[in-house]
Design a protein around this motif. Structure first.
Motif, PDB file in Angstrom:
ATOM      1  N   ALA A   5      -2.639  14.702 -15.689  1.00 15.55           N
ATOM      2  CA  ALA A   5      -3.258  13.457 -15.725  1.00 15.55           C
ATOM      3  C   ALA A   5      -3.541  13.051 -17.420  1.00 15.55           C
ATOM      4  CB  ALA A   5      -4.526  13.381 -15.093  1.00 15.55           C
ATOM      5  N   ILE A   6      -4.035  13.909 -18.065  1.00 15.75           N
ATOM      6  CA  ILE A   6      -4.197  13.633 -19.676  1.00 15.75           C
ATOM      7  C   ILE A   6      -2.873  13.379 -20.293  1.00 15.75           C
ATOM      8  CG2 ILE A   6      -4.669  14.930 -21.913  1.00 15.75           C
ATOM      9  CD1 ILE A   6      -6.644  16.505 -20.347  1.00 15.75           C
ATOM     10  N   ARG A   7      -1.713  14.148 -19.835  1.00 16.89           N
ATOM     11  CA  ARG A   7      -0.347  13.744 -20.230  1.00 16.89           C
ATOM     12  C   ARG A   7       0.047  12.260 -20.193  1.00 16.89           C
ATOM     13  NH1 ARG A   7       3.889  17.954 -19.688  1.00 16.89           N
ATOM     14  NH2 ARG A   7       4.913  16.768 -21.388  1.00 16.89           N
ATOM     15  N   LEU A   8      -0.340  11.955 -18.863  1.00 12.55           N
ATOM     16  CA  LEU A   8       0.048  10.478 -18.409  1.00 12.55           C
ATOM     17  C   LEU A   8      -0.914   9.167 -19.036  1.00 12.55           C
ATOM     18  CD1 LEU A   8       0.367  10.983 -14.542  1.00 12.55           C
ATOM     19  CD2 LEU A   8       2.195  10.568 -16.065  1.00 12.55           C
ATOM     20  N   MET A   9      -2.052   9.751 -19.221  1.00 11.63           N
ATOM     21  CA  MET A   9      -2.874   8.839 -20.065  1.00 11.63           C
ATOM     22  C   MET A   9      -2.458   8.762 -21.452  1.00 11.63           C
ATOM     23  SD  MET A   9      -6.990   9.169 -20.447  1.00 11.63           S
ATOM     24  CE  MET A   9      -7.104  10.537 -21.530  1.00 11.63           C
ATOM     25  N   LEU A  10      -2.167   9.509 -22.258  1.00 17.17           N
ATOM     26  CA  LEU A  10      -1.540   9.572 -23.464  1.00 17.17           C
ATOM     27  C   LEU A  10      -0.317   8.596 -23.565  1.00 17.17           C
ATOM     28  CD1 LEU A  10      -2.365  13.100 -24.657  1.00 17.17           C
ATOM     29  CD2 LEU A  10      -3.285  10.899 -25.610  1.00 17.17           C
ATOM     30  N   GLN A  11       0.598   9.100 -22.600  1.00 17.51           N
ATOM     31  CA  GLN A  11       1.930   8.228 -22.495  1.00 17.51           C
ATOM     32  C   GLN A  11       1.598   6.696 -22.385  1.00 17.51           C
ATOM     33  OE1 GLN A  11       4.200   9.992 -19.278  1.00 17.51           O
ATOM     34  NE2 GLN A  11       4.723  11.885 -20.574  1.00 17.51           N
ATOM     35  N   ASP A  12       0.719   6.431 -21.386  1.00 14.52           N
ATOM     36  CA  ASP A  12       0.395   5.030 -21.262  1.00 14.52           C
ATOM     37  C   ASP A  12      -0.336   4.666 -22.349  1.00 14.52           C
ATOM     38  OD1 ASP A  12       1.265   5.122 -18.727  1.00 14.52           O
ATOM     39  OD2 ASP A  12      -0.704   5.180 -17.742  1.00 14.52           O
ATOM     40  N   GLU A  13      -1.153   5.185 -22.949  1.00 11.54           N
ATOM     41  CA  GLU A  13      -2.016   4.588 -24.202  1.00 11.54           C
ATOM     42  C   GLU A  13      -1.032   4.375 -25.317  1.00 11.54           C
ATOM     43  OE1 GLU A  13      -5.419   7.074 -24.957  1.00 11.54           O
ATOM     44  OE2 GLU A  13      -6.398   6.339 -23.190  1.00 11.54           O
ATOM     45  N   THR A  14      -0.041   5.052 -25.559  1.00 13.23           N
ATOM     46  CA  THR A  14       0.956   5.042 -26.724  1.00 13.23           C
ATOM     47  C   THR A  14       2.388   4.464 -26.420  1.00 13.23           C
ATOM     48  OG1 THR A  14       1.843   7.339 -26.490  1.00 13.23           O
ATOM     49  CG2 THR A  14      -0.162   7.069 -27.972  1.00 13.23           C
ATOM     50  N   ALA A  15       2.523   3.967 -24.987  1.00  9.69           N
ATOM     51  CA  ALA A  15       3.705   3.241 -24.933  1.00  9.69           C
ATOM     52  C   ALA A  15       3.916   2.127 -25.759  1.00  9.69           C
ATOM     53  CB  ALA A  15       3.659   2.828 -23.371  1.00  9.69           C
ATOM     54  N   GLY A  16       4.999   1.834 -26.455  1.00  9.49           N
ATOM     55  CA  GLY A  16       5.584   0.786 -27.030  1.00  9.49           C
ATOM     56  C   GLY A  16       5.225   0.938 -28.502  1.00  9.49           C
ATOM     57  N   MET A  17       4.439   1.973 -28.945  1.00  3.57           N
ATOM     58  CA  MET A  17       4.130   2.188 -30.214  1.00  3.57           C
ATOM     59  C   MET A  17       4.900   2.830 -30.996  1.00  3.57           C
ATOM     60  SD  MET A  17       0.160   3.831 -30.343  1.00  3.57           S
ATOM     61  CE  MET A  17      -1.083   2.983 -29.730  1.00  3.57           C
ATOM     62  N   THR A  47       6.385   5.023 -34.360  1.00  4.37           N
ATOM     63  CA  THR A  47       5.807   6.358 -34.895  1.00  4.37           C
ATOM     64  C   THR A  47       4.828   6.270 -35.645  1.00  4.37           C
ATOM     65  OG1 THR A  47       8.104   7.116 -34.566  1.00  4.37           O
ATOM     66  CG2 THR A  47       6.679   8.461 -35.973  1.00  4.37           C
ATOM     67  N   ALA A  48       4.681   5.419 -36.687  1.00  4.55           N
ATOM     68  CA  ALA A  48       3.553   5.041 -37.706  1.00  4.55           C
ATOM     69  C   ALA A  48       2.448   4.842 -36.827  1.00  4.55           C
ATOM     70  CB  ALA A  48       3.863   4.121 -38.741  1.00  4.55           C
ATOM     71  N   GLU A  49       2.368   3.989 -36.024  1.00  5.99           N
ATOM     72  CA  GLU A  49       1.286   3.458 -35.160  1.00  5.99           C
ATOM     73  C   GLU A  49       0.604   4.896 -34.283  1.00  5.99           C
ATOM     74  OE1 GLU A  49       2.150  -0.993 -34.215  1.00  5.99           O
ATOM     75  OE2 GLU A  49       3.065   0.462 -32.779  1.00  5.99           O
ATOM     76  N   LYS A  50       1.594   5.622 -33.623  1.00  8.35           N
ATOM     77  CA  LYS A  50       1.211   6.738 -33.034  1.00  8.35           C
ATOM     78  C   LYS A  50       0.504   7.896 -34.161  1.00  8.35           C
ATOM     79  CE  LYS A  50       4.540   6.866 -29.318  1.00  8.35           C
ATOM     80  NZ  LYS A  50       5.537   7.574 -28.809  1.00  8.35           N
ATOM     81  N   VAL A  51       1.119   8.114 -35.046  1.00 11.68           N
ATOM     82  CA  VAL A  51       0.391   8.901 -36.087  1.00 11.68           C
ATOM     83  C   VAL A  51      -1.001   8.407 -36.237  1.00 11.68           C
ATOM     84  CG1 VAL A  51       0.323   9.555 -38.438  1.00 11.68           C
ATOM     85  CG2 VAL A  51       2.489   9.810 -37.056  1.00 11.68           C
ATOM     86  N   GLU A  52      -1.217   7.229 -36.405  1.00 11.75           N
ATOM     87  CA  GLU A  52      -2.407   6.582 -36.838  1.00 11.75           C
ATOM     88  C   GLU A  52      -3.657   6.627 -35.464  1.00 11.75           C
ATOM     89  OE1 GLU A  52      -5.549   5.245 -38.455  1.00 11.75           O
ATOM     90  OE2 GLU A  52      -4.109   5.699 -39.422  1.00 11.75           O
ATOM     91  N   TYR A  53      -2.866   6.665 -34.378  1.00 12.40           N
ATOM     92  CA  TYR A  53      -3.629   6.687 -33.424  1.00 12.40           C
ATOM     93  C   TYR A  53      -4.201   8.096 -33.076  1.00 12.40           C
ATOM     94  CZ  TYR A  53      -4.663   7.043 -28.107  1.00 12.40           C
ATOM     95  OH  TYR A  53      -4.922   7.438 -27.100  1.00 12.40           O
ATOM     96  N   TYR A  54      -3.351   9.123 -33.335  1.00 13.74           N
ATOM     97  CA  TYR A  54      -3.708  10.642 -33.209  1.00 13.74           C
ATOM     98  C   TYR A  54      -4.644  11.072 -34.120  1.00 13.74           C
ATOM     99  CZ  TYR A  54      -0.271  11.147 -29.254  1.00 13.74           C
ATOM    100  OH  TYR A  54       0.352  10.819 -28.231  1.00 13.74           O
ATOM    101  N   ASN A  55      -4.485  10.473 -35.724  1.00 13.39           N
ATOM    102  CA  ASN A  55      -5.192  10.815 -36.590  1.00 13.39           C
ATOM    103  C   ASN A  55      -6.724  10.064 -36.431  1.00 13.39           C
ATOM    104  OD1 ASN A  55      -3.473  12.360 -37.873  1.00 13.39           O
ATOM    105  ND2 ASN A  55      -2.590  10.843 -39.179  1.00 13.39           N
ATOM    106  N   LYS A  56      -6.595   8.855 -36.098  1.00 13.51           N
ATOM    107  CA  LYS A  56      -7.909   8.376 -35.704  1.00 13.51           C
ATOM    108  C   LYS A  56      -8.639   9.136 -34.376  1.00 13.51           C
ATOM    109  CE  LYS A  56      -9.969   3.987 -33.963  1.00 13.51           C
ATOM    110  NZ  LYS A  56      -9.711   2.648 -33.519  1.00 13.51           N
ATOM    111  N   SER A  57      -8.139   9.283 -33.695  1.00 13.95           N
ATOM    112  CA  SER A  57      -8.718  10.250 -32.517  1.00 13.95           C
ATOM    113  C   SER A  57      -9.258  11.385 -33.001  1.00 13.95           C
ATOM    114  CB  SER A  57      -7.655  10.512 -31.424  1.00 13.95           C
ATOM    115  OG  SER A  57      -8.342  11.073 -30.294  1.00 13.95           O
TER     116      SER A  57
END
Length: 84
Positions: A31-43, A45-55
């Motif tokens: 469920a957590i993996r699905l949540m992360l996939q949905d939250e980062t869909a369409g981002m 690489t730079a946006e994903k890096v910022e998303y994970y760093n912010k988290s």
């Protein structure tokens, strides 16, 4: 934003035959993996890096911890910052 409990009720988990007999921790991880996939869909690489760093920064603040940074520019050797 959907929570992990919401994702446990998601058809992608409920209709997955491999998840039918899985233990609860396995279902939660899925469920957590699905949540992360949905939250980062369409981002990008730079946006994903910022998303994970912010988290990560938010998690440290929530736990009352300060990040321990290391300077990697000095001849490839790890050097702790002064005062740490």
């Amino acid at each position: 934003m959907k929570t992990v409990k919401d994702y446990l009720k998601d058809p992608r988990i409920l209709n997955d035959p491999d998840m039918a007999g899985a233990m609860k921790p396995i279902k939660e991880i899925h469920a957590i993996r699905l949540m992360l996939q949905d939250e980062t869909a369409g981002m990008t690489t730079a946006e994903k890096v910022e998303y994970y760093n912010k988290s990560g920064r938010e998690t440290l603040v929530r736990l009352g911890l300060a990040p321990q940074l290391v300077n990697l520019s000095g001849q490839g050797k790890l050097k702790p910052r002064p005062g740490t």
